[in-house]
Design an enzyme around this catalytic site. Structure first.
Site, short mmCIF file in Angstrom:
data_model
loop_
_atom_site.label_atom_id
_atom_site.label_comp_id
_atom_site.label_asym_id
_atom_site.label_seq_id
_atom_site.Cartn_x
_atom_site.Cartn_y
_atom_site.Cartn_z
N GLY A 7 0.85 -1.21 0.00
CA GLY A 7 0.00 0.00 0.00
C GLY A 7 0.87 1.24 0.00
O GLY A 7 0.65 2.17 0.78
N GLY A 9 1.47 4.35 -0.79
CA GLY A 9 0.98 5.65 -1.24
C GLY A 9 1.95 6.69 -0.70
O GLY A 9 3.18 6.48 -0.74
N GLY A 12 3.46 5.32 3.03
CA GLY A 12 4.22 4.08 2.81
C GLY A 12 5.48 4.36 2.00
O GLY A 12 6.55 3.81 2.28
N ASN A 105 -4.09 4.48 10.71
CA ASN A 105 -4.99 5.28 11.53
C ASN A 105 -6.16 4.41 11.98
O ASN A 105 -6.56 3.49 11.27
CB ASN A 105 -5.61 6.42 10.71
N LYS A 187 -4.21 8.47 19.86
CA LYS A 187 -4.19 8.94 18.46
C LYS A 187 -5.61 9.00 17.91
O LYS A 187 -5.97 9.91 17.15
CB LYS A 187 -3.31 7.99 17.63
N ASN A 191 -7.48 11.92 15.77
CA ASN A 191 -8.04 11.69 14.43
C ASN A 191 -9.55 11.87 14.40
O ASN A 191 -10.11 12.33 13.40
CB ASN A 191 -7.68 10.28 13.92
N ASN A 195 -9.81 14.71 11.62
CA ASN A 195 -10.06 14.14 10.28
C ASN A 195 -11.46 14.42 9.75
O ASN A 195 -11.61 14.94 8.65
CB ASN A 195 -9.74 12.64 10.27
N ASN A 255 -1.25 20.92 6.84
CA ASN A 255 -1.54 19.59 6.26
C ASN A 255 -2.98 19.46 5.82
O ASN A 255 -3.89 19.96 6.48
CB ASN A 255 -1.39 18.50 7.33
O1 PAF Z 1 -4.77 11.32 9.37
C1 PAF Z 1 -4.04 12.33 9.38
O2 PAF Z 1 -4.05 13.18 8.48
C2 PAF Z 1 -3.03 12.49 10.52
O3 PAF Z 1 -3.15 11.38 11.37
C3 PAF Z 1 -3.15 13.79 11.31
C4 PAF Z 1 -2.43 13.63 12.64
C5 PAF Z 1 -4.58 14.21 11.55
C6 PAF Z 1 -2.40 14.89 10.62
O4 PAF Z 1 -2.90 15.25 9.37
#
Ligand code: PAF
Length: 304
Positions: A7, A9, A12, A105, A187, A191, A195, A255
């Site tokens: 996988g 992407g 990875g 995740n 985590k 998320n 997310n 991000n």
């Molecule tokens: O899934 C994600 O994008 C990441 O785990 C996080 C920590 C939210 C950063 O973008």
């Protein structure tokens, strides 16, 4: 160490590329990113670092028949919902001495991995590394942060020490932890807020803190999951859980979350293993989680 990345992407490929650069023999495998794999095979992998530097790394890549039996470590980088299919395909050929590593995740795909191998060979972890696929053969190293991994069953040994040392040599700050399940829940709390909200509102992670209304919603979602976090021995107070989520949102402000990337590509998301896992655990413990259920329904309606 011979490593197969299943996988490959963005994340990875980042891990595979950096581990190859640190001396491992790495093969990237991704049957659904043929252009990316072809580009890596032809011209190597380019990793664009935050400081402007670009790393050029030569490594093996295939979209067809990966070298499963020879691998000492199989890194599973497929999306959570692709775990069962990936394991059904590769598990029969994984050597009994190999390790399987998942930094995926969410929570809940572990049972699909453990159908095929004993907990002693399963390494589960979390990573705060961020990566974005810029185009075929090109990955942006979007965020640097700790990677933590532990054995699903058993204690660290010489082989796990060797893997941790390799990751650190590769520039992936990594530590072995005893209680990996606790970290998975920590985590998950991050998320389950960042997310779905970034995916639904089409905003980068920083919006969770910078947009006052989104911030209010984020706090409510976090508050709802707090009893579950407490149950799993993490983030025991409201300020603590909010501080944790906001710290990650600020550190990864630019991000595009993995879930928003999936929505933008029109791909299924990991919502069932993120907020869906919160809802399932809430039902098991008799703790209502209506906001999380709402997020599951809203994200699912966007991505199907
Ligand atoms: O899934 C994600 O994008 C990441 O785990 C996080 C920590 C939210 C950063 O973008």
């Amino acid at each position: 160490m011979r490593i197969l990345i299943v996988g490959a992407g963005a994340l990875g490929s980042l891990f595979g590329g950096l581990l190859a650069r640190a001396g491992a023999t790495v093969q990237l495998y991704n049957p659904s990113q043929i252009e990316h794999i072809d580009a890596v095979r032809r011209a190597g992998l380019q990793i664009e670092c935050a400081g402007g530097e670009t790393l050029h790394i030569r490594l093996q890549a295939t979209a067809q028949a990966p070298e499963i039996a020879a691998a000492d470590l199989v890194g599973l980088f497929v999306k959570a919902h692709q775990t069962a299919a990936a394991m059904a395909q590769i598990a029969p050929k994984i050597s009994a001495e190999a390790w399987v590593l998942s930094l995926q995740n969410g929570v809940g795909m572990e049972s699909e991995i453990l159908r095929y191998l004993p907990g002693e060979r399963f390494l589960r972890g979390t990573t705060a590394q961020g990566a974005t696929l810029l185009g075929p053969g090109r990955v942006r190293w979007a965020g640097v942060g700790p990677t933590r991994l532990g054995r699903w069953q058993g204690l660290p040994n010489a082989e796990t020490d060797q893997l941790v040392a390799l990751c650190n040599r590769a520039g992936l700050e990594t530590e072995f932890v005893a209680d990996i399940e606790r970290l998975l829940w920590e985590k998950l709390m991050v998320n389950s807020v960042i997310n779905p909200l970034t995916a639904l509102f089409n905003l980068p992670n920083g919006a969770i803190v910078n947009d006052s209304e989104l911030r209010e919603i984020a706090h409510a979602v976090a508050r709802e999951a707090l009893p579950l976090a407490r149950h799993h021995g993490v983030l025991s107070s409201e300020p603590e859980i909010i501080e944790k989520i906001e710290r990650v949102a600020c550190k990864t402000a630019e991000n595009i979350s993995s879930m928003l990337q999936d929505v933008r590509r029109g791909q299924p998301t990991e919502i069932a293993y993120i907020n869906g896992a919160v809802v399932r655990e809430g039902r098991r413990l008799n703790i209502p989680t209506p906001l999380n259920l709402l997020l599951v329904k809203l994200v699912a309606s966007r991505s199907s």
